[in-house]
Design an enzyme around this catalytic site. Structure first.
Site, PDB file in Angstrom:
ATOM      1  N   HIS A  70      31.777 -44.264  21.678  1.00 61.19           N
ATOM      2  CA  HIS A  70      32.937 -45.169  21.591  1.00 61.19           C
ATOM      3  C   HIS A  70      33.166 -45.672  20.174  1.00 61.19           C
ATOM      4  CE1 HIS A  70      36.148 -47.375  23.192  1.00 61.19           C
ATOM      5  NE2 HIS A  70      35.601 -47.804  24.316  1.00 61.19           N
ATOM      6  N   THR A 127      26.929 -29.879  30.494  1.00 60.82           N
ATOM      7  CA  THR A 127      25.760 -29.826  31.364  1.00 60.82           C
ATOM      8  C   THR A 127      26.222 -29.678  32.809  1.00 60.82           C
ATOM      9  OG1 THR A 127      23.836 -31.043  32.191  1.00 60.82           O
ATOM     10  CG2 THR A 127      25.655 -32.377  31.344  1.00 60.82           C
TER      11      THR A 127
END
Length: 521
Positions: A491, A439
């Site tokens: 994560h 992005t």
């Protein structure tokens, strides 16, 4: 026999769609594969063809409704049973042609028992741009066709005579008729151009789809006073909404539709003080004016994705910066070659190439984690998505096999995808199959951010605003072109150390693009 046509499962994980416009009315006779409606599903507009020939007995949803896969869209009656009464009306009206029909049938609608039958025909058909920017010719039905409850259509011929002799006796019936057929009052505000609602559609010079005309009537906007911004002067929904906003908020010297002063000063007649606005209605809460706007289309789809992403993954963002001074020199040096090819070389094209090379070295960032959490799927292809900010909301098309394309080829595809996104002509294939997303919010402004992963991917790279800043090099303070980078990752699958190494690798490729050449990336 009546057949209930249900919204089929067209694959690609689509579970629902929004009806943008109906192409038929109740009572119409259709042929097999004739377009029944246009639906927006997961940011692409698809045509819904009829699975069989027959007469439309009932439309089960209105324009703007969101329908789930498996819910009934239309009920179609086999003309084999009711052909006796239907055929004469149809043959007379469409001048003996077998082409698609659009003449509404009179009152009688025989109902037969619903028979469940599997539909095996084509569903997606041809993907094309959304109604507000489409090139589809307006339906011959003019205004009333847009209002889904078309049973009111037969009442339209009866309504025009009522206002005409409004001299004495018919005065009482007129108010009674108004609430009954909601479609009838809509044409009334436009007598200036030419009388009642009608097939003639006096403003023939006005280029606008039926859905746009319906929106103008709903918002009380005179469509003849709008200068269209679409192709060939076509009036788009945005044009209607812009003028409605002017009327609603008093911009440009026009009288506001709802005064912000004392609520008691609202015009009587209309029961609740609700004023239509471009997106919804304005009403009063204890502290002042509020606007209620339906949450639909691209923004609604993206909101679901974002919620799913954040609630599913354990997202962490790592940040770094890359010195892209060398890339600037390459762009300046090869500007002439790029211009000859009709390509605009952007930093994004270099970033995509750097990412695909880094993903090959860190394959877990090009994976997705199974919902069970028992395994993860590593993609051995590299389809890099680019987040595109459009007027309708954020869309994320992806560049297929980006690792096999040159930087020139990637730059060409970026231009093509951005244009298709802005025109709303993206194909479903453009939107699905992504493995990693970039992005480039820096094109608008801002340095670092915490972008949200485009689920079910596990990582997204954000590019901030590029700027020249003083940097120490070999004891000397020199100006360098710096690109801020933000990497958000899941994560659960990616450790912080692995993410840092991946980001360092991208920085290395951006600072020394020759590595891409040497490694054959």
């Amino acid at each position: 026999m009546a057949y209930e046509f249900k919204f089929p499962d067209i694959g690609e994980g689509i579970t629902e769609g929004e009806i943008l416009s109906w192409k038929v009315q109740e009572g119409d006779v259709v042929v097999e594969d004739q377009t029944l409606a246009e639906l927006e599903t997961d940011k692409a507009v698809v045509e819904m063809p009829s699975p069989k020939a027959g007469r439309i007995v009932r439309l089960h949803a209105a324009e703007g409704d969101i329908v789930a896969v498996g819910s009934v869209l239309v009920t179609i009656e086999d003309t084999g049973t009711g052909a006796a009464e239907v055929a004469p009306a149809r043959v007379a009206a469409p001048a003996g042609e077998a082409a698609p029909v659009t003449v509404a049938a009179p009152a009688g609608k025989p109902q037969g028992p619903a028979v469940e039958q599997p539909y095996s025909g084509s569903v997606v058909g041809r993907l094309e741009e959304a109604p507000e920017e489409g090139a589809e010719p307006p339906e011959p039905v003019g205004g009333p066709a847009v209002t889904p409850p078309t049973p009111a259509a037969p009442a339209a011929p009866a309504t025009p005579p009522a206002p005409a002799p409004a001299v004495g006796p018919p005065a009482p019936p007129a108010p009674a008729a108004a609430p009954t057929a909601q479609a009838a009052p809509a044409p009334a505000p436009e007598p200036a151009s030419g009388g009642p609602a009608a097939a003639a559609t006096p403003p023939e010079e006005v280029l606008a789809l039926p859905s746009v005309r319906a929106l103008a009537k709903e918002l009380g906007v005179d469509i003849t006073k709008i200068r269209g911004t679409g192709t060939g002067g076509r009036i788009l929904k945005q044009d209607v909404e812009d003028l409605a906003q002017v009327m609603a908020y008093g911009v440009g010297g026009m009288k506001p539709a709802a005064a912000a002063g004392t609520p008691t000063q609202a015009e009587p007649t209309a029961a609740p003080a609700q004023t239509p606005t471009p997106g919804g209605i304005v009403e009063q809460d204890p502290y002042g004016a509020v606007e209620r706007v339906p949450f639909r289309g691209v923004r609604r789809t993206m909101a679901k994705r974002m919620r799913e992403s954040v609630s599913t993954q354990a997202q962490v963002t790592a940040m770094d910066q890359a010195d892209v001074t060398v890339i600037r020199h390459i762009r300046e040096k090869e500007r002439e070659v790029a211009t000859e090819r009709g390509v605009h070389l952007t930093y994004l094209a270099f970033a995509i190439k750097a990412c695909t090379a880094a993903l090959k070295r860190f394959p877990r960032l090009n994976a997705s984690l199974a919902e069970s959490g028992e395994e993860y799927v590593v993609k051995r292809y590299y389809n890099v998505g680019i987040a595109v900010d459009t007027r309708s909301g954020l869309v994320v098309p992806n560049i297929k096999q980006a690792d096999r394309k040159s930087i020139f080829g990637i730059a060409e595809e970026i231009i093509e995808l951005v244009k298709k996104a802005e025109d709303r002509t993206l194909d479903l294939a453009d939107l699905h199959g992504g493995t990693f997303t970039i992005t480039n919010y820096g094109a608008i402004g801002g340095t670092y951010a915490t972008p949200i992963v485009y689920y079910p991917e596990v990582a997204i790279l954000g590019m901030g605003r590029i700027g020249e800043i003083p940097v120490v090099r070999e004891g000397q303070v020199v100006p360098r072109l710096i690109l801020p980078l933000s990497l958000t990752f899941d994560h659960r699958l990616i450790d912080g150390a692995e993410a840092a190494r991946f980001l360092n690798t991208i920085v290395g490729y951006l600072e020394d693009p020759d590595l891409l050449l040497l490694e054959g990336a």
